[in-house]
Design a protein around this motif. Structure first.
Motif, mmCIF file in Angstrom:
data_model
loop_
_atom_site.group_PDB
_atom_site.id
_atom_site.type_symbol
_atom_site.label_atom_id
_atom_site.label_comp_id
_atom_site.label_asym_id
_atom_site.label_seq_id
_atom_site.Cartn_x
_atom_site.Cartn_y
_atom_site.Cartn_z
ATOM 1 N N VAL A 165 -9.789 -8.109 -6.293
ATOM 2 C CA VAL A 165 -9.271 -9.252 -5.868
ATOM 3 C C VAL A 165 -9.117 -10.193 -6.873
ATOM 4 O O VAL A 165 -10.024 -10.421 -7.585
ATOM 5 N N THR A 210 -15.568 -9.606 -7.306
ATOM 6 C CA THR A 210 -15.021 -8.352 -7.345
ATOM 7 C C THR A 210 -15.693 -7.176 -7.900
ATOM 8 O O THR A 210 -16.547 -7.317 -8.643
ATOM 9 N N ARG A 245 -10.330 -2.217 -4.538
ATOM 10 C CA ARG A 245 -9.950 -3.570 -4.017
ATOM 11 C C ARG A 245 -10.158 -4.522 -4.907
ATOM 12 O O ARG A 245 -11.145 -5.443 -4.759
ATOM 13 N N GLU A 279 0.827 -1.125 -0.110
ATOM 14 C CA GLU A 279 0.029 0.028 -0.199
ATOM 15 C C GLU A 279 0.741 1.232 0.058
ATOM 16 O O GLU A 279 0.586 2.338 -0.622
ATOM 17 N N SER A 290 -8.437 2.012 -5.299
ATOM 18 C CA SER A 290 -9.208 2.092 -4.386
ATOM 19 C C SER A 290 -10.449 1.393 -4.605
ATOM 20 O O SER A 290 -11.418 1.139 -3.651
#
Length: 113
Positions: free
Chosen positions: A50, A65, A48, A2, A46
């Motif tokens: 997967v 997702t 996320r 990150e 932003s």
């Protein structure tokens, strides 16, 4: 990971803003491109994402997702490509008309040129 993404987004944004403040057209175009890249990376990070999970909800899937950030980034890529093409054509027309590529010029300098 990150921290690496945050540093890369910050570096792209800072480089883009620095180049947009230059007095020539080519660095302004490169700065806008870098700024659009930083926004695309920010949107994608932003979301996320997967790996290995589908973007469509299914009964047998363990999860999904969110497809919205991917769609936003794809749309932003297309829009930034069109924007870059228009700005390049405007810069080329300005250079052909005036003979230089300065973005901002005082009237005294214009009469001397």
């Amino acid at each position: 990971m990150e921290a690496l993404i945050a540093i890369s987004i910050g570096t792209l944004t800072a480089s883009g803003v620095y180049l947009m403040l230059r007095q020539r057209t080519f660095p302004v175009i490169i700065g806008l491109t870098l700024l659009s890249y930083s926004v695309n990376v920010f949107l994608f990070a932003s979301g996320r994402v997967v790996p290995g999970l589908p973007a469509i909800i299914a009964k047998d899937a363990a999860g999904y997702t969110d497809p919205l950030p991917q769609a936003l980034v794809l749309t932003a890529i297309v829009i930034s490509f069109g924007m870059t093409a228009v700005i390049v054509l405007m810069a080329l027309g300005s250079w052909l008309e005036s003979g230089h590529d300065k973005v901002d010029m005082d009237e005294e300098e214009e009469t001397r040129a």
